[in-house]
Design an enzyme around this catalytic site. Structure first.
Site, PDB file in Angstrom:
ATOM      1  N   SER A 136       0.749  -1.096  -0.154  1.00  0.00           N
ATOM      2  CA  SER A 136      -0.038  -0.092   0.008  1.00  0.00           C
ATOM      3  C   SER A 136       0.719   1.264   0.064  1.00  0.00           C
ATOM      4  O   SER A 136       2.070   1.250   0.360  1.00  0.00           O
ATOM      5  CB  SER A 136      -0.866   0.021   1.173  1.00  0.00           C
ATOM      6  OG  SER A 136      -1.712  -1.150   1.332  1.00  0.00           O
TER       7      SER A 136
HETATM    8  N1  SAM Z   1      -0.318  -5.035   4.177  1.00  0.00           N
HETATM    9  C1  SAM Z   1       0.517  -5.161   3.009  1.00  0.00           C
HETATM   10  C2  SAM Z   1       1.779  -4.466   3.015  1.00  0.00           C
HETATM   11  O1  SAM Z   1       2.307  -3.830   4.159  1.00  0.00           O
HETATM   12  O2  SAM Z   1       2.494  -4.610   2.037  1.00  0.00           O
HETATM   13  C3  SAM Z   1      -0.488  -4.936   1.883  1.00  0.00           C
HETATM   14  C4  SAM Z   1      -1.350  -5.545   1.613  1.00  0.00           C
HETATM   15  S1  SAM Z   1      -2.071  -6.111   0.116  1.00  0.00           S
HETATM   16  C5  SAM Z   1      -2.847  -4.357  -0.496  1.00  0.00           C
HETATM   17  C6  SAM Z   1      -3.272  -6.967   0.443  1.00  0.00           C
HETATM   18  C7  SAM Z   1      -3.032  -8.452   0.803  1.00  0.00           C
HETATM   19  O3  SAM Z   1      -4.191  -8.984   1.135  1.00  0.00           O
HETATM   20  C8  SAM Z   1      -2.675  -9.084  -0.155  1.00  0.00           C
HETATM   21  O4  SAM Z   1      -1.216  -9.613  -0.105  1.00  0.00           O
HETATM   22  C9  SAM Z   1      -3.439 -10.336  -0.352  1.00  0.00           C
HETATM   23  O5  SAM Z   1      -2.884 -11.455  -0.918  1.00  0.00           O
HETATM   24  C10 SAM Z   1      -4.027 -10.415   0.907  1.00  0.00           C
HETATM   25  N2  SAM Z   1      -5.313 -11.154   1.160  1.00  0.00           N
HETATM   26  C11 SAM Z   1      -6.372 -11.000   0.460  1.00  0.00           C
HETATM   27  N3  SAM Z   1      -7.296 -11.772   1.009  1.00  0.00           N
HETATM   28  C12 SAM Z   1      -6.980 -12.494   1.981  1.00  0.00           C
HETATM   29  C13 SAM Z   1      -7.277 -13.180   2.841  1.00  0.00           C
HETATM   30  N4  SAM Z   1      -8.713 -13.864   2.937  1.00  0.00           N
HETATM   31  N5  SAM Z   1      -6.522 -13.743   4.063  1.00  0.00           N
HETATM   32  C14 SAM Z   1      -5.357 -13.106   4.075  1.00  0.00           C
HETATM   33  N6  SAM Z   1      -4.585 -12.377   3.003  1.00  0.00           N
HETATM   34  C15 SAM Z   1      -5.454 -11.971   2.086  1.00  0.00           C
END
Ligand code: SAM
Length: 219
Positions: free
Chosen positions: A64
């Site tokens: 993000s």
């Molecule tokens: N917090 C992260 C960082 O600091 O880099 C960025 C997050 S990215 C915008 C969203 C993340 O949520 C992705 O890596 C995606 O694979 C994960 N995601 C989506 N659905 C999910 C779920 N049900 N459980 C765990 N992770 C999930």
């Protein structure tokens, strides 16, 4: 060869621009100064580590934008100043490292194995004691509940019930809620059996995919 002084200068500039965008919480700004954001980027992309934008981290996911991380972190810090925090969506691991620098005990869940492995490796290299696990974060982390705060870093179509159940009393859930195209940052605070809902500005996140999120086949 990476120059630590150059990266420190870039972090100082990032913090200055966060202040200009209205981030004023000193604890949050100090954590942004402390955590080396470039450590959460691949070697060939570190030049983009301090740009004010979301950036691809592989597997169709993104780290993000610094402002978004700072905005969500501020909402959490202002409501819950210490304790155990669960992050859903480890991604690069940067948000979890920011929460760790703020002194929380951090648990983080990621659904994509390649991202989870990479983030765990960075935590290890940096000596961070962050508990990182593969799983569907929409179901929370039952064994470690309750949590004083939960932060969801992917776009949710609704509030996942298990996350509310795993929240401690007076705990808060920070979650972008809404449609696929746009979501509103939302904070839900638990007071006994009552839930208080606060709604903030719009963002665009990658989807939260899981049993209590979006279906995998929608995309
Ligand atoms: N917090 C992260 C960082 O600091 O880099 C960025 C997050 S990215 C915008 C969203 C993340 O949520 C992705 O890596 C995606 O694979 C994960 N995601 C989506 N659905 C999910 C779920 N049900 N459980 C765990 N992770 C999930």
């Amino acid at each position: 060869m990476q120059d630590p002084e150059k990266f420190l200068q870039q972090r100082l500039e990032m913090v200055e621009s966060l202040k200009q965008y209205g981030i004023g919480n000193r604890r949050v700004l100090d954590a942004f100064l402390e955590v080396e954001r470039h450590r959460f980027f691949e070697a060939d992309t570190v030049a983009f580590a301090y740009s004010d934008c979301a950036y691809p981290i592989g597997f169709g996911q993104t780290i993000s934008q610094p402002f978004t991380v700072a905005y969500m972190t501020t909402l959490l810090v202002e409501r819950v100043s210490s304790g155990r925090v669960l992050e859903i969506g480890t991604g690069s691991g940067y948000q979890a490292a920011i929460l760790d620098a703020l002194g929380y005990e951090v648990f983080t869940l990621e659904r994509i194995d390649g991202l989870k492995e990479r983030a765990c490796k960075v935590f290890q290299e940096l000596g961070l004691d962050i508990d990182c696990r593969l799983g569907d974060g929409t179901l929370g982390w039952e064994d470690e509940a309750p949590f004083d705060a939960i932060m969801v870093t992917a776009a949710a179509p609704k509030v996942p019930g298990p996350l509310l159940r795993q929240l401690a009393d007076n705990g808060c859930l920070v979650i972008p809620l809404g449609e696929y195209e746009s979501q509103q940052m939302t904070v839900i605070t638990k007071h006994g059996d009552n839930l208080e809902k606060e709604v903030f500005q719009h963002f665009v996140f990658v989807p939260l995919v899981g049993k209590e999120g979006w279906n995998d086949d929608v995309f």
